[in-house]
Design an enzyme around this catalytic site. Sequence first.
Site, PDB file in Angstrom:
ATOM      1  N   GLU A   1      46.949-124.450  52.718  1.00  0.00           N
ATOM      2  CA  GLU A   1      45.869-125.005  52.411  1.00  0.00           C
ATOM      3  C   GLU A   1      45.915-126.411  52.051  1.00  0.00           C
ATOM      4  OE1 GLU A   1      42.176-124.555  49.024  1.00  0.00           O
ATOM      5  OE2 GLU A   1      44.266-123.322  48.590  1.00  0.00           O
TER       6      GLU A   1
ATOM      7  N   ASP B   1      48.259-120.007  50.858  1.00  0.00           N
ATOM      8  CA  ASP B   1      47.415-120.582  49.530  1.00  0.00           C
ATOM      9  C   ASP B   1      48.359-120.590  48.309  1.00  0.00           C
ATOM     10  OD1 ASP B   1      45.301-121.395  47.789  1.00  0.00           O
ATOM     11  OD2 ASP B   1      43.942-120.168  48.432  1.00  0.00           O
TER      12      ASP B   1
ATOM     13  N   ILE C   1      47.880-121.842  45.386  1.00  0.00           N
ATOM     14  CA  ILE C   1      47.216-121.484  44.016  1.00  0.00           C
ATOM     15  C   ILE C   1      45.786-121.226  44.466  1.00  0.00           C
ATOM     16  CG2 ILE C   1      46.761-122.170  41.860  1.00  0.00           C
ATOM     17  CD1 ILE C   1      48.936-124.122  41.814  1.00  0.00           C
ATOM     18  N   ASP C   2      45.669-119.852  44.673  1.00  0.00           N
ATOM     19  CA  ASP C   2      44.197-119.412  44.920  1.00  0.00           C
ATOM     20  C   ASP C   2      43.576-119.274  43.442  1.00  0.00           C
ATOM     21  OD1 ASP C   2      42.121-118.567  46.091  1.00  0.00           O
ATOM     22  OD2 ASP C   2      42.484-116.498  46.019  1.00  0.00           O
TER      23      ASP C   2
ATOM     24  N   THR D   1      42.277-122.212  42.101  1.00  0.00           N
ATOM     25  CA  THR D   1      42.781-123.542  41.300  1.00  0.00           C
ATOM     26  C   THR D   1      42.023-123.794  40.082  1.00  0.00           C
ATOM     27  OG1 THR D   1      43.782-124.401  43.304  1.00  0.00           O
ATOM     28  CG2 THR D   1      43.353-126.037  41.729  1.00  0.00           C
TER      29      THR D   1
ATOM     30  N   ASP E   1      42.580-117.841  52.598  1.00  0.00           N
ATOM     31  CA  ASP E   1      42.164-117.313  51.278  1.00  0.00           C
ATOM     32  C   ASP E   1      41.997-115.484  51.491  1.00  0.00           C
ATOM     33  OD1 ASP E   1      41.207-119.598  49.809  1.00  0.00           O
ATOM     34  OD2 ASP E   1      39.394-119.629  51.101  1.00  0.00           O
TER      35      ASP E   1
END
Length: 260
Positions: free
Chosen positions: A62, A78, A80-81, A83, A209
């Site tokens: 990402e 990802d 830190i999905d 954030t 995602d």
Amino acid sequence: MLNKLIEIVLEAGKLFEEGFNAVKEVHHKGTVDLVTQFDVAVENLLKERIADALPAFTIIGEESSDEHQRADRAIYIDPIDGTTNFIHKIPLCAISIGVWEDGVPVAGIVYNPVLNELFSAGRGEGAFCNGKKIVVSETADLQQSLLATGFPYTKVEMGRDFRWVLETMENLLPHTQDIRRLGAASIDLSYVANGIFDGFYECNLKPWDVAAGILLVEEAGGKVSNHRGEPYRLGDPVIVATNGRNHEALVEKLADYEEA
């Protein structure tokens, strides 16, 4: 492959958890799209370790890749999905890693270090949470279904995505048990796989995602499609994931994205 990736994700999870409790440097990628130094640090660690372990794959992250980048053998990251949750110390955020070959997901991991939830799946091998096999719920009636959704960053433009979200909510909400909005699509999909949610839908998500969560749902016995009920392809404007029993009923209530 899956066991090696789990080992790498657990290592990255230590940095993730350190960042969750730390003071963060917050920057804006868009009006409300945020990034911290830990998003970048976790992604860099993952890319370095995965590149060493699986050099034949293209790594698409990402924070460092073009969202339209494609490869026959790709690993979508990802770091830190969720954030925004991470920044506000809401413990609904996760590392998400999805491995795809020839347009098909073959391995997926979603790891929330804060709640110590590690979801994993390999194609044809089932889906697991902390090593325990998981399956989707058995709810068939949409009216009794607890759903999850999310709101895209593009809502601030008050354009098609914004109108689609509002119209779909109006069509759907009276015909469900309720709708939750956790703020991390990878967790939403994992919770569908784990039978917590009966379904999930959202528009304008990026490949990183959903790349892991799609396989989790499918391997747990669920179904994933676009808003027309067709097989979901990375980049489709809407994703719908359910236990399979209420799928058609949910799709019927979604607004027409093309005309929103």
